[in-house]
Design a protein around this motif. Structure first.
Motif, PDB file in Angstrom:
ATOM      1  N   ARG A   5      93.266 -75.745 -55.001  1.00 53.09           N
ATOM      2  CA  ARG A   5      91.910 -75.398 -55.419  1.00 53.09           C
ATOM      3  C   ARG A   5      91.481 -74.067 -54.807  1.00 53.09           C
ATOM      4  O   ARG A   5      90.873 -73.228 -55.477  1.00 53.09           O
ATOM      5  N   ALA A   6      91.816 -73.856 -53.531  1.00 57.65           N
ATOM      6  CA  ALA A   6      91.491 -72.593 -52.871  1.00 57.65           C
ATOM      7  C   ALA A   6      92.174 -71.423 -53.580  1.00 57.65           C
ATOM      8  O   ALA A   6      91.585 -70.344 -53.755  1.00 57.65           O
ATOM      9  N   HIS A   7      93.426 -71.653 -53.996  1.00 54.77           N
ATOM     10  CA  HIS A   7      94.174 -70.598 -54.699  1.00 54.77           C
ATOM     11  C   HIS A   7      93.514 -70.285 -56.037  1.00 54.77           C
ATOM     12  O   HIS A   7      93.365 -69.106 -56.402  1.00 54.77           O
ATOM     13  N   SER A  16      77.952 -85.844 -53.722  1.00 51.42           N
ATOM     14  CA  SER A  16      78.163 -84.760 -54.672  1.00 51.42           C
ATOM     15  C   SER A  16      79.041 -85.179 -55.845  1.00 51.42           C
ATOM     16  O   SER A  16      78.977 -84.567 -56.916  1.00 51.42           O
ATOM     17  N   SER A  17      79.850 -86.231 -55.664  1.00 53.78           N
ATOM     18  CA  SER A  17      80.665 -86.702 -56.778  1.00 53.78           C
ATOM     19  C   SER A  17      79.785 -87.176 -57.935  1.00 53.78           C
ATOM     20  O   SER A  17      80.075 -86.910 -59.105  1.00 53.78           O
ATOM     21  N   LEU A  76      85.286 -92.812 -61.523  1.00 55.99           N
ATOM     22  CA  LEU A  76      84.883 -92.814 -60.128  1.00 55.99           C
ATOM     23  C   LEU A  76      85.816 -91.868 -59.376  1.00 55.99           C
ATOM     24  O   LEU A  76      87.023 -92.093 -59.341  1.00 55.99           O
ATOM     25  N   VAL A  77      85.270 -90.798 -58.812  1.00 56.83           N
ATOM     26  CA  VAL A  77      86.064 -89.791 -58.107  1.00 56.83           C
ATOM     27  C   VAL A  77      85.626 -89.765 -56.645  1.00 56.83           C
ATOM     28  O   VAL A  77      84.437 -89.637 -56.351  1.00 56.83           O
ATOM     29  N   GLY A  78      86.576 -89.894 -55.734  1.00 60.58           N
ATOM     30  CA  GLY A  78      86.221 -89.850 -54.317  1.00 60.58           C
ATOM     31  C   GLY A  78      87.396 -90.207 -53.432  1.00 60.58           C
ATOM     32  O   GLY A  78      88.498 -90.494 -53.909  1.00 60.58           O
ATOM     33  N   ARG A  79      87.152 -90.193 -52.129  1.00 62.85           N
ATOM     34  CA  ARG A  79      88.166 -90.568 -51.153  1.00 62.85           C
ATOM     35  C   ARG A  79      88.297 -92.081 -51.109  1.00 62.85           C
ATOM     36  O   ARG A  79      87.310 -92.822 -51.093  1.00 62.85           O
ATOM     37  N   PRO A  92      89.410 -82.117 -60.205  1.00 62.56           N
ATOM     38  CA  PRO A  92      88.909 -83.405 -60.688  1.00 62.56           C
ATOM     39  C   PRO A  92      88.083 -83.319 -61.963  1.00 62.56           C
ATOM     40  O   PRO A  92      87.633 -84.351 -62.468  1.00 62.56           O
ATOM     41  N   THR A  93      87.877 -82.113 -62.519  1.00 63.09           N
ATOM     42  CA  THR A  93      86.989 -82.014 -63.674  1.00 63.09           C
ATOM     43  C   THR A  93      87.433 -82.853 -64.872  1.00 63.09           C
ATOM     44  O   THR A  93      86.574 -83.385 -65.586  1.00 63.09           O
TER      45      THR A  93
END
Length: 389
Positions: free
Chosen positions: A45-47, A260-261, A176-179, A245-246
């Protein structure tokens, strides 16, 4: 300015995504930004964002190795400000680059409470009005709700995203997106979502898409496999960590989660339901938005079961209501949580921190108080059998 940003880590999570998105937005305002963190999935993602990254030589965020690496980077790169996310990087930087050499520092805490041992002379950024009010011992505290990139996170055709996961156009998709972790009872909410969709799938073509990685993922996958076996089809999908994750949000008809998710899902014009801890479950509506504005998109229940099936069933059976609530969700994010607005605020915070360099005496007294509080905290964790940072 030359700014070093230290995410909590480079694993998938709301705090980390916020750190990267804000770093890119501040960079786009004309500043030089460098990430400092251990290797992890969000390096991709950083890249993509075009962010420079210096890797620490240890994955431990509270260690002499991590702090020494940051000191070397701050001095060689001539950093004007160090911005740390969550308590362990904040402590490591405050006793290292800041404490030893006076490099201005800004701390962000997006957890549900601010640790009392954090240095009180530093700028502190929190994500809810409730936390801002409670942290009155920090004179330089700032409120910044979780920022959402409303350009990257925007309504789109769900079909290409569904093809990524092999989901039919006719399915009702709940994302559902998350850790996948016990922190904040996140895994408890995921298990509750699986149980609710298990029942819903007996009457509707429902699919639950659970995206994210973490120590609880094997247990969650085991439960998901049981549900899929019972139905004879893929009711629960667990693809693990997604560098981007989009697609999980774009594919959805309804989003679940916290923090924020949830806001990212709302940016895609999806109706949202917040899952907190101990059975907390509340749809995001015009009637509940005031409470979420105060406490954040999270809550703590009474320890009972999550009352999730009823609001899911209501939305599953009413496509017009899903569209209406989704359009309203997008407008809320546009008006109150845009990344551009947050980047401007953060730019001002950095400038103030740089100009207001603390004196040695005040800095030493604040750090001594912090060290004593941290010692008590770590001793308590050791007595409880927990691992440090």
């Amino acid at each position: 300015m030359r700014i070093i940003v230290c995410p909590h880590d480079m694993g998938m999570g709301g705090s980390q995504l916020n750190a990267l998105d804000l770093a890119a937005a501040v960079r786009d305002r004309g500043h030089h930004v460098m990430l400092y963190a251990a290797p992890g999935p969000l390096m991709d993602r950083a890249h993509v964002l075009g962010l420079d990254l210096t890797l620490s030589n240890t994955g431990l965020r509270l260690s002499t190795g991590w702090a020494a690496g940051l000191v070397r980077l701050a001095r060689s790169w001539r950093a004007d400000v160090v911005h740390t996310y969550e308590w362990a990087p904040s402590i490591g930087a405050s006793f290292g680059a800041h404490g030893l050499f006076g490099v201005p520092q800004v701390m962000t805490v997006l957890s549900m409470e601010v640790p009392r041992f954090l240095p009180r002379h530093l700028d502190l950024v929190v994500g809810t009005r409730q936390l801002w009010s409670a942290a009155d011992e920090h004179p330089h505290r700032h409120l910044m709700e979780p920022p959402i990139d409303t350009v990257a996170n925007t309504p789109s055709d769900p079909w290409p995203a569904r093809q990524v996961f092999g989901i039919s156009p006719e399915d009702l998709v709940i994302s559902l997106v998350g850790r996948m972790t016990t922190d904040l009872d996140k895994s408890g909410g995921v298990i509750a979502a699986i149980a609710a969709v298990d029942r819903l799938a007996a009457r509707e073509p429902a699919v639950l898409l659970v995206a994210g990685d973490g120590p609880e993922l094997p247990r969650i996958r085991a439960v998901a496999n049981q549900v899929n076996t019972r139905h004879g089809r893929r009711v629960v999908l667990t693809p693990g960590s997604l560098p981007d994750p989009t697609p999980a949000y774009a594919a959805a008809d309804i989003v679940l989660g916290m923090g924020s998710s949830v806001l990212r899902g709302m940016a895609f014009a999806k109706p949202a339901i917040v899952l907190g801890a101990d059975g907390y479950c509340e749809p995001v509506t015009a009637q509940t938005l005031g409470a979420f504005d105060w406490q954040g998109f999270y809550g703590i229940g009474d320890g009972g079961e999550y009352p999730l099936l009823a609001p899911l069933t209501e939305l599953a059976r009413d496509a017009a209501e899903r569209r209406r609530r989704g359009e309203w969700s997008r407008s809320v994010v546009d008006d109150h949580y845009s990344l551009r607005r947050s980047a401007l605020l953060l730019d001002n915070i950095y400038g103030n921190a740089r100009e207001r360099r603390s004196g040695v005496a005040g800095r030493t007294a604040s750090l001594a108080r912090s060290a004593a509080g941290l010692g008590s905290f770590l001793a308590g964790r050791i007595l409880d059998g927990s691992a440090a940072a």
